[in-house]
Design a protein around this motif. Structure first.
Motif, PDB file in Angstrom:
ATOM      1  N   GLU A  44       0.824  -1.190   0.000  1.00  0.00           N
ATOM      2  CA  GLU A  44       0.000   0.000   0.000  1.00  0.00           C
ATOM      3  C   GLU A  44       0.869   1.255   0.000  1.00  0.00           C
ATOM      4  N   ARG A  45       0.270   2.330  -0.484  1.00  0.00           N
ATOM      5  CA  ARG A  45       0.973   3.610  -0.450  1.00  0.00           C
ATOM      6  C   ARG A  45       1.131   4.057   0.999  1.00  0.00           C
ATOM      7  N   GLU A  46       2.316   4.558   1.336  1.00  0.00           N
ATOM      8  CA  GLU A  46       2.591   4.991   2.703  1.00  0.00           C
ATOM      9  C   GLU A  46       3.198   6.381   2.718  1.00  0.00           C
ATOM     10  N   LEU A  47       2.918   7.107   3.782  1.00  0.00           N
ATOM     11  CA  LEU A  47       3.495   8.432   3.966  1.00  0.00           C
ATOM     12  C   LEU A  47       4.955   8.306   4.376  1.00  0.00           C
ATOM     13  N   VAL A  48       5.813   9.011   3.686  1.00  0.00           N
ATOM     14  CA  VAL A  48       7.247   9.001   3.984  1.00  0.00           C
ATOM     15  C   VAL A  48       7.621  10.214   4.826  1.00  0.00           C
ATOM     16  N   ALA A  49       7.208  11.394   4.369  1.00  0.00           N
ATOM     17  CA  ALA A  49       7.561  12.628   5.077  1.00  0.00           C
ATOM     18  C   ALA A  49       6.567  13.710   4.704  1.00  0.00           C
ATOM     19  N   ALA A  50       6.382  14.655   5.616  1.00  0.00           N
ATOM     20  CA  ALA A  50       5.466  15.760   5.368  1.00  0.00           C
ATOM     21  C   ALA A  50       6.036  17.032   5.959  1.00  0.00           C
ATOM     22  N   ILE A  51       5.617  18.162   5.401  1.00  0.00           N
ATOM     23  CA  ILE A  51       6.080  19.453   5.881  1.00  0.00           C
ATOM     24  C   ILE A  51       4.938  20.454   5.780  1.00  0.00           C
ATOM     25  N   THR A  52       4.749  21.233   6.839  1.00  0.00           N
ATOM     26  CA  THR A  52       3.696  22.242   6.843  1.00  0.00           C
ATOM     27  C   THR A  52       4.187  23.510   6.156  1.00  0.00           C
ATOM     28  N   SER A  53       3.279  24.444   5.937  1.00  0.00           N
ATOM     29  CA  SER A  53       3.676  25.701   5.318  1.00  0.00           C
ATOM     30  C   SER A  53       4.640  26.474   6.207  1.00  0.00           C
ATOM     31  N   GLY A  54       4.592  26.222   7.503  1.00  0.00           N
ATOM     32  CA  GLY A  54       5.500  26.881   8.423  1.00  0.00           C
ATOM     33  C   GLY A  54       6.831  26.178   8.603  1.00  0.00           C
ATOM     34  N   GLY A  55       6.974  25.002   7.986  1.00  0.00           N
ATOM     35  CA  GLY A  55       8.245  24.308   8.020  1.00  0.00           C
ATOM     36  C   GLY A  55       8.356  23.177   9.020  1.00  0.00           C
ATOM     37  N   SER A  56       7.293  22.866   9.737  1.00  0.00           N
ATOM     38  CA  SER A  56       7.332  21.722  10.645  1.00  0.00           C
ATOM     39  C   SER A  56       7.323  20.433   9.844  1.00  0.00           C
ATOM     40  N   THR A  57       8.151  19.491  10.267  1.00  0.00           N
ATOM     41  CA  THR A  57       8.311  18.258   9.505  1.00  0.00           C
ATOM     42  C   THR A  57       7.967  17.024  10.330  1.00  0.00           C
ATOM     43  N   SER A  58       7.624  15.953   9.620  1.00  0.00           N
ATOM     44  CA  SER A  58       7.397  14.657  10.256  1.00  0.00           C
ATOM     45  C   SER A  58       7.850  13.575   9.289  1.00  0.00           C
ATOM     46  N   TYR A  59       8.266  12.443   9.846  1.00  0.00           N
ATOM     47  CA  TYR A  59       8.824  11.355   9.048  1.00  0.00           C
ATOM     48  C   TYR A  59       8.302  10.015   9.526  1.00  0.00           C
ATOM     49  N   SER A  60       8.257   9.059   8.619  1.00  0.00           N
ATOM     50  CA  SER A  60       7.973   7.701   9.036  1.00  0.00           C
ATOM     51  C   SER A  60       9.201   7.158   9.742  1.00  0.00           C
ATOM     52  N   ASP A  61       8.995   6.197  10.612  1.00  0.00           N
ATOM     53  CA  ASP A  61      10.123   5.636  11.365  1.00  0.00           C
ATOM     54  C   ASP A  61      11.157   5.009  10.441  1.00  0.00           C
ATOM     55  N   SER A  62      10.713   4.481   9.322  1.00  0.00           N
ATOM     56  CA  SER A  62      11.624   3.765   8.429  1.00  0.00           C
ATOM     57  C   SER A  62      12.633   4.682   7.731  1.00  0.00           C
ATOM     58  N   VAL A  63      12.363   5.982   7.676  1.00  0.00           N
ATOM     59  CA  VAL A  63      13.272   6.892   6.974  1.00  0.00           C
ATOM     60  C   VAL A  63      13.877   7.956   7.889  1.00  0.00           C
ATOM     61  N   LYS A  64      13.422   7.986   9.126  1.00  0.00           N
ATOM     62  CA  LYS A  64      13.904   9.021  10.056  1.00  0.00           C
ATOM     63  C   LYS A  64      15.406   8.936  10.199  1.00  0.00           C
TER      64      LYS A  64
END
Length: 121
Positions: A44-64
């Motif tokens: 299935e498609r999975e989220l790898v990383a995301a970033i808000t307009s203000g620059g806050s980021t989040s990552y999946s554990d597999s790529v952190k």
């Protein structure tokens, strides 16, 4: 109509690096969150990383610790720097963004066409 165009995929050896880019074009009033997803064969498609307009980021554990997401708001572009690549990172990588074309509309999701990343010796 807003389009997302990814680039930067390709074949790389394990331990190598790649940098993906995704540029949004069209009538854009604003973009909030942007992200990178991936889909490996049979998964299935999975989220790898995301970033808000203000620059806050989040990552999946597999790529952190190996991947870094960033964006250039002036150019409506998001990047994914991928280091220490592993064979299990092999997938089609998709760009995603929440956009609106006027100030009075709600944000809606837009997807890129995907770019293939293959990690293999």
């Amino acid at each position: 109509q807003v389009q997302l165009v990814e680039s930067g995929g390709g074949l790389v050896q394990p331990g190598g690096s790649l940098r993906l880019s995704c540029a949004a074009s069209g009538t854009i009033f604003s973009i909030n969150a942007m992200g990178w997803y991936r889909q490996a064969p049979g998964k299935e498609r999975e989220l790898v990383a995301a970033i808000t307009s203000g620059g806050s980021t989040s990552y999946s554990d597999s790529v952190k610790g190996r991947f870094t997401i960033s964006r250039d708001n002036a150019k409506n572009t998001v990047f994914l720097q991928m280091n220490s690549l592993k064979p299990e990172d092999t997938a089609v990588y998709y760009c995603n963004a929440g956009v609106r074309t006027t100030w009075y509309e709600k944000y809606y999701e837009v997807w890129g066409q995907g770019t293939l990343v293959t990690v293999s010796s």
